[in-house]
Write a protein that holds these residues in place. Structure first.
Motif, short mmCIF file in Angstrom:
data_model
loop_
_atom_site.label_atom_id
_atom_site.label_comp_id
_atom_site.label_asym_id
_atom_site.label_seq_id
_atom_site.Cartn_x
_atom_site.Cartn_y
_atom_site.Cartn_z
N ARG A 142 -13.81 -5.59 2.33
CA ARG A 142 -12.84 -5.54 0.88
C ARG A 142 -13.27 -4.15 0.16
NH1 ARG A 142 -15.36 -10.57 -2.25
NH2 ARG A 142 -17.14 -9.55 -1.29
N VAL A 143 -14.23 -3.50 0.71
CA VAL A 143 -14.65 -2.14 0.28
C VAL A 143 -13.58 -1.12 0.61
CG1 VAL A 143 -16.25 -0.23 0.11
CG2 VAL A 143 -16.99 -2.76 0.39
N SER A 144 -13.17 -0.99 1.79
CA SER A 144 -12.12 -0.10 2.34
C SER A 144 -10.69 -0.60 1.79
CB SER A 144 -12.14 -0.21 3.71
OG SER A 144 -11.85 -1.16 4.50
N HIS A 145 -10.42 -2.02 1.73
CA HIS A 145 -9.15 -2.52 1.21
C HIS A 145 -8.99 -2.15 -0.38
CE1 HIS A 145 -5.86 -5.28 1.40
NE2 HIS A 145 -6.38 -5.77 0.34
N PHE A 146 -10.03 -2.03 -1.00
CA PHE A 146 -10.17 -1.58 -2.63
C PHE A 146 -9.89 -0.14 -2.59
CE2 PHE A 146 -12.24 -0.13 -6.15
CZ PHE A 146 -11.76 -0.82 -7.21
N ILE A 147 -10.82 0.67 -1.84
CA ILE A 147 -10.50 2.10 -2.11
C ILE A 147 -9.08 2.49 -1.67
CG2 ILE A 147 -11.51 4.26 -1.02
CD1 ILE A 147 -14.30 2.94 -0.75
N GLY A 148 -8.68 1.95 -0.54
CA GLY A 148 -7.48 2.37 0.01
C GLY A 148 -6.14 2.22 -0.72
N MET A 149 -6.39 0.77 -1.17
CA MET A 149 -5.12 0.62 -2.29
C MET A 149 -5.04 1.17 -3.35
SD MET A 149 -4.87 -3.57 -1.41
CE MET A 149 -3.58 -3.88 -2.57
N HIS A 150 -6.29 1.63 -3.92
CA HIS A 150 -6.07 2.00 -5.57
C HIS A 150 -6.12 3.78 -5.28
CE1 HIS A 150 -6.37 -1.43 -7.71
NE2 HIS A 150 -7.37 -1.53 -6.88
N ALA A 151 -5.72 4.21 -3.83
CA ALA A 151 -5.16 5.61 -4.05
C ALA A 151 -3.80 5.84 -4.76
CB ALA A 151 -5.23 6.10 -2.31
N LEU A 152 -3.15 4.57 -4.67
CA LEU A 152 -1.76 4.74 -5.31
C LEU A 152 -2.16 5.08 -6.78
CD1 LEU A 152 1.03 3.58 -4.89
CD2 LEU A 152 0.40 1.43 -5.91
N GLN A 153 -3.10 4.89 -7.57
CA GLN A 153 -3.07 5.13 -8.99
C GLN A 153 -4.15 6.56 -8.94
OE1 GLN A 153 -4.22 1.73 -8.14
NE2 GLN A 153 -2.20 1.08 -8.85
N LEU A 154 -5.19 6.58 -7.89
CA LEU A 154 -6.22 7.44 -8.30
C LEU A 154 -5.60 8.87 -8.02
CD1 LEU A 154 -9.01 8.38 -9.22
CD2 LEU A 154 -9.70 7.48 -7.09
N LEU A 155 -5.06 9.19 -6.96
CA LEU A 155 -4.64 10.46 -6.24
C LEU A 155 -3.61 10.88 -7.09
CD1 LEU A 155 -4.66 10.06 -2.42
CD2 LEU A 155 -6.27 10.90 -3.85
N PRO A 156 -2.64 10.46 -7.70
CA PRO A 156 -1.81 11.20 -8.72
C PRO A 156 -2.47 11.66 -9.82
CG PRO A 156 -0.55 9.09 -7.51
CD PRO A 156 -2.06 9.18 -7.11
N LEU A 157 -3.22 10.52 -10.34
CA LEU A 157 -3.79 11.06 -11.56
C LEU A 157 -4.85 12.26 -11.45
CD1 LEU A 157 -4.91 7.44 -13.06
CD2 LEU A 157 -3.38 9.03 -14.09
N LEU A 158 -5.49 12.20 -10.36
CA LEU A 158 -6.44 13.45 -10.13
C LEU A 158 -5.49 14.63 -9.92
CD1 LEU A 158 -9.02 11.97 -7.69
CD2 LEU A 158 -9.41 12.54 -10.17
N SER A 159 -4.56 14.68 -9.56
CA SER A 159 -3.41 15.93 -9.03
C SER A 159 -3.08 16.23 -10.20
CB SER A 159 -2.65 15.40 -7.80
OG SER A 159 -1.86 16.51 -7.61
N PHE A 160 -2.40 15.21 -11.03
CA PHE A 160 -1.74 15.74 -12.33
C PHE A 160 -2.65 16.21 -13.23
CE2 PHE A 160 0.70 15.00 -16.26
CZ PHE A 160 1.91 15.46 -15.96
N TYR A 161 -3.68 15.80 -13.59
CA TYR A 161 -4.48 16.05 -14.55
C TYR A 161 -5.57 16.92 -14.28
CZ TYR A 161 -2.52 12.35 -17.56
OH TYR A 161 -1.54 11.95 -18.33
N LEU A 162 -6.22 17.06 -12.90
CA LEU A 162 -7.28 17.80 -12.49
C LEU A 162 -6.96 18.89 -11.60
CD1 LEU A 162 -10.32 18.06 -12.85
CD2 LEU A 162 -10.79 16.48 -11.07
N PHE A 163 -6.35 18.62 -10.46
CA PHE A 163 -6.31 19.54 -9.50
C PHE A 163 -5.13 20.49 -9.70
CE2 PHE A 163 -7.79 15.87 -6.81
CZ PHE A 163 -9.22 16.18 -7.04
N LYS A 164 -3.88 19.91 -9.93
CA LYS A 164 -2.88 20.86 -10.24
C LYS A 164 -2.59 22.03 -9.27
CE LYS A 164 -3.57 20.00 -15.32
NZ LYS A 164 -3.65 20.60 -16.80
N ASN A 165 -2.79 21.54 -8.16
CA ASN A 165 -2.52 22.34 -6.80
C ASN A 165 -2.15 21.66 -5.70
OD1 ASN A 165 -3.83 23.89 -4.23
ND2 ASN A 165 -3.26 25.31 -5.88
N THR A 166 -1.09 22.02 -4.98
CA THR A 166 -0.44 21.25 -3.96
C THR A 166 -1.76 21.29 -2.62
OG1 THR A 166 1.76 21.79 -4.29
CG2 THR A 166 1.35 20.81 -2.26
N LYS A 167 -2.13 22.27 -2.32
CA LYS A 167 -3.09 22.42 -1.28
C LYS A 167 -4.61 21.53 -1.67
CE LYS A 167 -5.86 25.71 1.58
NZ LYS A 167 -5.91 27.13 2.00
#
Length: 265
Positions: A204-229
């Motif tokens: 369930r650990v990897s299941h949880f981590i992998g599935m919530h990439a759906l929310q976490l990665l766009p949030l981090l990119s939009f508000y924090l990274f702001k860079n494609t690379k």
């Protein structure tokens, strides 16, 4: 903060009213389930029976809201069939999980009766259908252009959906062995809601981590990274993290190893 949240909710309702209300319903149910965990001592595999429907209500609610937000960006995409697929199939899944919790019985890995076998199989089929539909949406994000959106945000959505789909299908691995644990049968701990095993591998650990990439990665990119690379690199590292925890679980090791030195003294 409060104003931003209210603006998000208003915009979400405008973008997809059906999934907005379904997500709101699921998240509202999660509050009820929290109270039920305090009002009942019924347990399944050593944890309160209402923790499972609580986790699924939160997860499904977040999924509905997330996909409602993303689908708005797609051109020539009929979102109505997707809405009803999510509402009907995930609505059925959550209803059955809550019903079994009310009886103190398993919803997953339950083949005790022909009816339970059919219902569990239907839950699995529902998850597969929604995941495949989400994979198609991910394909559209890879093939369409979005000139009005930042490139880093689009790549975060693309990779977030891709990782989500891959680790959603990990559920089939748990079903194939009739357990979320490796080294025991459905072992749980007292880690409040998540309940990940402290003694054996837990898929369930990897299941949880992998599935919530759906929310976490766009949030981090939009508000924090702001860079494609940076977004692509962090997404790849995130996928490595999910894969590492999967390999760790398959080797029968918990995500955190308990210190047994005191026990041996």
């Amino acid at each position: 903060m409060i104003e931003g949240t209210l603006n998000f909710i208003k915009e979400l309702k405008i973008r997809n009213e059906s999934l907005f209300y379904f997500g709101l319903f699921c998240l509202s149910l999660s509050i009820i389930f929290i109270f039920l965990t305090k009002l009942t001592t019924t347990q399944v595999h050593g944890v309160n029976a209402w923790f499972k429907p609580l986790k699924f209500a939160i997860s499904i609610g977040l999924f509905a809201w997330t996909m409602a937000w993303y689908c708005h960006y797609l051109s020539n995409f009929n979102v109505t069939p997707f809405n009803w697929t999510v509402i009907i199939l995930f609505g059925f899944e959550l209803t059955y999980i809550a019903f079994q919790a009310s009886k103190g019985q398993l919803s997953h890995f339950n083949f005790d009766t022909p009816l339970y076998s059919i219902l569990y199989s239907l839950m699995g089929l529902a998850a597969v259908i929604v995941t495949l539909y989400s994979a198609y949406i991910g394909f559209l994000f890879f093939t369409q252009s979005f000139p009005n959106l930042p490139s880093h945000f689009i790549w975060a959505i693309r990779l977030g959906i891709l990782i989500f789909v891959i680790f959603s299908f990990e559920g089939a691995l748990m079903s194939s062995q009739m357990s979320h644990s490796v080294g025991a049968i459905n072992d749980n701990s007292n880690w409040w809601i998540i309940g990940w095993s402290k003694t054996v591998g837990d898929l369930r650990v990897s299941h949880f981590i992998g599935m919530h990439a759906l929310q976490l990665l766009p949030l981090l990119s939009f508000y924090l990274f702001k860079n494609t690379k940076a977004t692509i690199i962090i997404s790849l590292l995130y996928a490595v993290l999910a894969t590492t925890t999967l390999v760790q679980a398959l080797n029968g090791k918990p995500i955190f190893t308990q210190n047994k030195q005191k026990e041996s003294k």
